[in-house]
Design an enzyme around this catalytic site. Structure first.
Site, PDB file in Angstrom:
ATOM      1  N   GLY A 127      -4.669  -3.855  -5.443  1.00 18.26           N
ATOM      2  CA  GLY A 127      -4.232  -2.476  -5.267  1.00 18.26           C
ATOM      3  C   GLY A 127      -2.759  -2.330  -5.560  1.00 18.26           C
ATOM      4  CG  ASN A 161      -1.521  -3.136  -0.990  1.00 17.18           C
ATOM      5  OD1 ASN A 161      -0.989  -2.663   0.021  1.00 17.18           O
ATOM      6  ND2 ASN A 161      -1.783  -2.397  -2.065  1.00 17.18           N
ATOM      7  CB  SER A 165      -3.422  -0.488   9.249  1.00 15.99           C
ATOM      8  OG  SER A 165      -3.176   0.825   9.704  1.00 15.99           O
ATOM      9  CE1 TYR A 182      -7.315   1.512   5.870  1.00 17.86           C
ATOM     10  CE2 TYR A 182      -5.913   2.028   7.748  1.00 17.86           C
ATOM     11  CZ  TYR A 182      -6.053   1.586   6.452  1.00 17.86           C
ATOM     12  OH  TYR A 182      -4.950   1.202   5.736  1.00 17.86           O
ATOM     13  CB  ALA A 232     -13.908  -1.533  12.557  1.00 14.45           C
ATOM     14  CB  ALA A 233     -11.830  -2.540   7.816  1.00 14.58           C
ATOM     15  CE  LYS A 234      -6.185  -2.016   6.005  1.00 16.42           C
ATOM     16  NZ  LYS A 234      -5.791  -2.863   4.840  1.00 16.42           N
ATOM     17  CB  ILE A 237       3.990   3.653   4.835  1.00 13.03           C
ATOM     18  CG1 ILE A 237       4.068   2.539   5.889  1.00 13.03           C
ATOM     19  CG2 ILE A 237       4.930   3.372   3.671  1.00 13.03           C
ATOM     20  CD1 ILE A 237       5.426   2.335   6.518  1.00 13.03           C
TER      21      ILE A 237
END
Length: 242
Positions: free
Chosen positions: A8, A88, A140, A153, A155-157, A186
């Site tokens: 990414g 990323n 994150s 999001y 859960a994934a991070k 950000i």
């Protein structure tokens, strides 16, 4: 030659990381999935300051696409290897869990978590063989604090953070470090839909961060001075959550 691969890497934090690593003298590989124009612009900016960069297009959520792309790259670079991997790539599909659709869950987990697994596994062998490697995962604030509307999001991070700590212990003896950075709010394309004026009231620093401020931490973790730092999560959030 040793390369740094940024998934990414065409926009936002990924682009800032690519520019930082290139300016520090590393050859960089910029992965992107669909936005070729942005990816080529990033390469042009790197070359304009004397850096070396090349593009590698593949979908991070597809192990087959990763294998094909990296096999072709390695065939073209038989004497080189990727010594720095910056995981990323990520996306948001925000929704309250009660309304969340299967694809909103799957797309986020496939990109942020499964993508980390597929490409890290693929590149790890060369790092271990050379006894030299840096893996830096972009997590994150959502994966530490949890944010409403981002159960997928978060859960994934959070899973990436757990994987960071486990993998760091597996590979430390081979001089491969594994760390994560956890940005807060950000100013990037991923946060353009958020109400910055309201959210910055919650941030002790009083503002959103910049991609380059995240990239600075990544650059440090990728360098020789960070050789004894592994299994850590550096929060970059203006004091929002510590």
């Amino acid at each position: 030659m040793e390369y740094a691969l940024i998934t990414g890497g065409s926009r936002g934090i990924g682009k800032a990381v690519a520019l930082r690593l290139a300016r520090s003298g590393r050859a960089v590989i910029i992965n992107y999935r669909s936005n070729e124009d942005a990816a080529r612009q990033t390469v042009a900016e790197i070359e304009a300051v004397g850096g070396q960069a090349e593009l590698l297009c593949f979908d991070i959520s597809s192990p087959e696409a990763i294998e094909t792309a990296l096999a072709q790259w390695q065939e073209a670079h038989p004497a080189d290897y990727v010594s720095v991997l910056v995981n990323n790539a990520g996306l948001r599909r925000d929704n309250l869990l009660i309304f969340m659709q299967n694809d909103e869950w799957k797309q986020v987990v496939d990109t942020s978590l499964n993508g980390f697994f597929y490409i890290t596994r693929r590149l790890l062998k060369d790092m271990l063989t050379h006894r030299n490697g840096r893996i830096i995962n972009v997590a994150s604030l959502s994966g530490i604090k949890g944010l409403p509307g981002q159960t997928n999001y978060s859960a994934a991070k959070a899973a990436v953070i757990g994987a960071t700590k486990a993998l760091a212990q597996e590979v430390a003896k081979r001089k491969v470090t594994v760390n994560a950075v956890a940005p807060g709010f950000i100013a990037t394309d991923m946060t353009h839909d958020l109400d910055e004026n309201e959210l910055k009231k919650l941030i002790p620093a009083g503002r959103f961060g910049t991609p380059d401020e995240v990239a600075a931490a990544v650059e440090f973790l990728a360098g020789a001075d960070a050789a004894y730092i592994t299994g850590q999560v550096i929060q970059i959030n203006g004091g929002l959550y510590t």
